[in-house]
Design a protein around this motif. Sequence first.
Motif, PDB file in Angstrom:
ATOM      1  N   ALA A  71      10.725  -7.356 -39.235  1.00  0.00           N
ATOM      2  CA  ALA A  71      10.893  -7.759 -40.622  1.00  0.00           C
ATOM      3  C   ALA A  71      11.535  -6.691 -41.491  1.00  0.00           C
ATOM      4  N   GLY A  72      11.587  -5.502 -41.038  1.00  0.00           N
ATOM      5  CA  GLY A  72      12.173  -4.433 -41.851  1.00  0.00           C
ATOM      6  C   GLY A  72      13.680  -4.357 -41.745  1.00  0.00           C
ATOM      7  N   GLY A  73      14.272  -5.237 -40.971  1.00  0.00           N
ATOM      8  CA  GLY A  73      15.717  -5.177 -40.820  1.00  0.00           C
ATOM      9  C   GLY A  73      16.082  -4.156 -39.753  1.00  0.00           C
ATOM     10  N   ASN A  74      17.303  -3.661 -39.852  1.00  0.00           N
ATOM     11  CA  ASN A  74      17.779  -2.799 -38.770  1.00  0.00           C
ATOM     12  C   ASN A  74      17.485  -1.327 -38.952  1.00  0.00           C
ATOM     13  N   ARG A  75      17.073  -0.981 -40.130  1.00  0.00           N
ATOM     14  CA  ARG A  75      16.827   0.449 -40.326  1.00  0.00           C
ATOM     15  C   ARG A  75      15.747   0.943 -39.384  1.00  0.00           C
ATOM     16  N   ALA A  76      15.929   2.143 -38.916  1.00  0.00           N
ATOM     17  CA  ALA A  76      14.958   2.702 -37.976  1.00  0.00           C
ATOM     18  C   ALA A  76      13.597   2.770 -38.643  1.00  0.00           C
ATOM     19  N   MET A  77      13.581   3.199 -39.888  1.00  0.00           N
ATOM     20  CA  MET A  77      12.308   3.275 -40.599  1.00  0.00           C
ATOM     21  C   MET A  77      12.487   2.687 -41.989  1.00  0.00           C
ATOM     22  N   GLY A  78      11.804   1.606 -42.245  1.00  0.00           N
ATOM     23  CA  GLY A  78      11.903   0.996 -43.561  1.00  0.00           C
ATOM     24  C   GLY A  78      11.088   1.784 -44.576  1.00  0.00           C
ATOM     25  N   PHE A  79      11.194   1.326 -45.816  1.00  0.00           N
ATOM     26  CA  PHE A  79      10.503   2.017 -46.915  1.00  0.00           C
ATOM     27  C   PHE A  79       8.992   2.123 -46.672  1.00  0.00           C
ATOM     28  N   GLU A 237      -5.571 -11.481 -37.051  1.00  0.00           N
ATOM     29  CA  GLU A 237      -4.155 -11.528 -36.677  1.00  0.00           C
ATOM     30  C   GLU A 237      -3.296 -12.138 -37.780  1.00  0.00           C
ATOM     31  N   ALA A 238      -3.858 -13.163 -38.400  1.00  0.00           N
ATOM     32  CA  ALA A 238      -3.075 -13.860 -39.402  1.00  0.00           C
ATOM     33  C   ALA A 238      -2.839 -12.993 -40.625  1.00  0.00           C
ATOM     34  N   PHE A 239      -3.863 -12.267 -41.025  1.00  0.00           N
ATOM     35  CA  PHE A 239      -3.666 -11.362 -42.170  1.00  0.00           C
ATOM     36  C   PHE A 239      -2.658 -10.284 -41.785  1.00  0.00           C
ATOM     37  N   ALA A 240      -2.709  -9.870 -40.525  1.00  0.00           N
ATOM     38  CA  ALA A 240      -1.730  -8.890 -40.037  1.00  0.00           C
ATOM     39  C   ALA A 240      -0.317  -9.440 -40.216  1.00  0.00           C
ATOM     40  N   GLY A 241      -0.158 -10.726 -39.913  1.00  0.00           N
ATOM     41  CA  GLY A 241       1.162 -11.341 -40.064  1.00  0.00           C
ATOM     42  C   GLY A 241       1.608 -11.380 -41.513  1.00  0.00           C
ATOM     43  N   TYR A 242       0.660 -11.665 -42.376  1.00  0.00           N
ATOM     44  CA  TYR A 242       0.957 -11.686 -43.822  1.00  0.00           C
ATOM     45  C   TYR A 242       1.382 -10.298 -44.303  1.00  0.00           C
ATOM     46  N   VAL A 243       0.655  -9.292 -43.868  1.00  0.00           N
ATOM     47  CA  VAL A 243       0.987  -7.921 -44.281  1.00  0.00           C
ATOM     48  C   VAL A 243       2.370  -7.540 -43.738  1.00  0.00           C
ATOM     49  N   GLN A 244       2.638  -8.001 -42.547  1.00  0.00           N
ATOM     50  CA  GLN A 244       3.949  -7.710 -41.959  1.00  0.00           C
ATOM     51  C   GLN A 244       5.069  -8.406 -42.736  1.00  0.00           C
ATOM     52  N   PHE A 245       4.766  -9.611 -43.181  1.00  0.00           N
ATOM     53  CA  PHE A 245       5.739 -10.317 -44.023  1.00  0.00           C
ATOM     54  C   PHE A 245       5.999  -9.529 -45.307  1.00  0.00           C
ATOM     55  N   LEU A 246       4.902  -9.089 -45.943  1.00  0.00           N
ATOM     56  CA  LEU A 246       5.057  -8.310 -47.180  1.00  0.00           C
ATOM     57  C   LEU A 246       5.881  -7.059 -46.912  1.00  0.00           C
ATOM     58  N   GLU A 247       5.627  -6.456 -45.773  1.00  0.00           N
ATOM     59  CA  GLU A 247       6.343  -5.218 -45.446  1.00  0.00           C
ATOM     60  C   GLU A 247       7.852  -5.455 -45.355  1.00  0.00           C
ATOM     61  N   GLY A 248       8.218  -6.545 -44.706  1.00  0.00           N
ATOM     62  CA  GLY A 248       9.641  -6.871 -44.598  1.00  0.00           C
ATOM     63  C   GLY A 248      10.275  -7.085 -45.962  1.00  0.00           C
ATOM     64  N   GLU A 249       9.553  -7.811 -46.818  1.00  0.00           N
ATOM     65  CA  GLU A 249      10.080  -8.087 -48.162  1.00  0.00           C
ATOM     66  C   GLU A 249      10.146  -6.802 -48.982  1.00  0.00           C
ATOM     67  N   LEU A 250       9.138  -5.968 -48.825  1.00  0.00           N
ATOM     68  CA  LEU A 250       9.134  -4.698 -49.561  1.00  0.00           C
ATOM     69  C   LEU A 250      10.308  -3.830 -49.109  1.00  0.00           C
ATOM     70  N   ASN A 251      10.536  -3.789 -47.822  1.00  0.00           N
ATOM     71  CA  ASN A 251      11.659  -3.005 -47.315  1.00  0.00           C
ATOM     72  C   ASN A 251      12.985  -3.511 -47.876  1.00  0.00           C
ATOM     73  N   ALA A 252      13.085  -4.829 -47.971  1.00  0.00           N
ATOM     74  CA  ALA A 252      14.322  -5.407 -48.507  1.00  0.00           C
ATOM     75  C   ALA A 252      14.472  -5.048 -49.984  1.00  0.00           C
ATOM     76  N   LEU A 253      13.375  -5.108 -50.733  1.00  0.00           N
ATOM     77  CA  LEU A 253      13.440  -4.757 -52.165  1.00  0.00           C
ATOM     78  C   LEU A 253      13.813  -3.280 -52.319  1.00  0.00           C
ATOM     79  N   ALA A 254      13.264  -2.441 -51.470  1.00  0.00           N
ATOM     80  CA  ALA A 254      13.560  -1.001 -51.551  1.00  0.00           C
ATOM     81  C   ALA A 254      15.014  -0.733 -51.198  1.00  0.00           C
ATOM     82  N   ALA A 255      15.527  -1.509 -50.251  1.00  0.00           N
ATOM     83  CA  ALA A 255      16.921  -1.306 -49.844  1.00  0.00           C
ATOM     84  C   ALA A 255      17.873  -1.667 -50.977  1.00  0.00           C
ATOM     85  N   GLU A 256      17.436  -2.622 -51.812  1.00  0.00           N
ATOM     86  CA  GLU A 256      18.281  -3.044 -52.943  1.00  0.00           C
ATOM     87  C   GLU A 256      18.082  -2.152 -54.158  1.00  0.00           C
ATOM     88  N   ALA A 257      17.017  -1.387 -54.183  1.00  0.00           N
ATOM     89  CA  ALA A 257      16.704  -0.571 -55.372  1.00  0.00           C
ATOM     90  C   ALA A 257      17.590   0.676 -55.418  1.00  0.00           C
TER      91      ALA A 257
END
Length: 292
Positions: A71-79, A237-257
């Motif tokens: 979910a973090g995209g291609n960057r080796a390490m997201g935000f 597991e499901a909450f883990a998936g939710y947190v992972q989703f948030l992480e991907g979105e956060l990384n995307a927001l940080a990449a645009e910031a």
Amino acid sequence: MGVWFSCLTHTSAPARCDNRGQEICGVGGNTACTVAAAASNSVKDGIAAKETGQGRRYQVPLPRGRGYHGAGGNRAMGFAAEQLTRVKPLWDRMLSHRFLIETRDGRIPDDRFAVWMRQDYLFVEAAIPFIAAMIPKAPPKHWESLAGVISALFKELKLFEERAQAVGVHLRGAPPSFTNHAYIQFLLATAYRASYAEAYTVLYTAEKAYYDSWSVVKNGLPNTSKWYPFVENWAGEAFAGYVQFLEGELNALAAEAGPAERARMAEYFELTTKYEMAFWEMAATGEGWPGD
Ligand code: MP5
């Protein structure tokens, strides 16, 4: 927030929405769900659901093209990973807090746990206007996922109410503690005054902190414990998936910031981590207010 479904693909992104009795939670698109843990930590039908395996259902759909783990995209390490590395000493201190260790080991006194229940109930309540205040700032593609968070928060309040009734805790027995009051004000001020990416950073950090914290407890607390429904809620597991989703979105927001906003996001990440630590400390000590 109960048992979740992890949904691997979706055209839109509603995370953490209540899916009880519905195939898909309000959003069209492709959804591939996996049932998380077998049991539910009940809300209305909690214990019964637990026994029958009919858990509350949540789904965590990820935008199409984003893998469950990518979910973090291609960057080796997201935000998010970058920040978790940066604050690691603090994070580790939070995870080794005695409140968590004593809860994990079944040594937490009931009245201490009750302090946490009362305070977290108030915190979860306050998280509703926090999320609601983020919606006007959010990109439209986030509206539905944020709405899903709100309905899951209502369900979570019911989990507290059910547990409190089961163990004889008076949930409304105390005002917010000093730390909880400060944390709640911080949430609301962030939602109203900070940028969306900054507020999203706070959301992610708080959720990740709870996922990691309750995972510590899970690693020892028997599932027969009266406190286990909270473990299921935040360390499943499901909450883990939710947190992972948030992480991907956060990384995307940080990449645009830009660099200045990204720096503020990092600051919010650290501040939220400190509030999380302070929250466990407050629960462990039964902290009063200055002047009490
Ligand atoms: C959460 C929480 C998790 N309930 N309480 C604190 C102090 N931090 C984080 O948030 P949520 O929305 O209940 O999953």
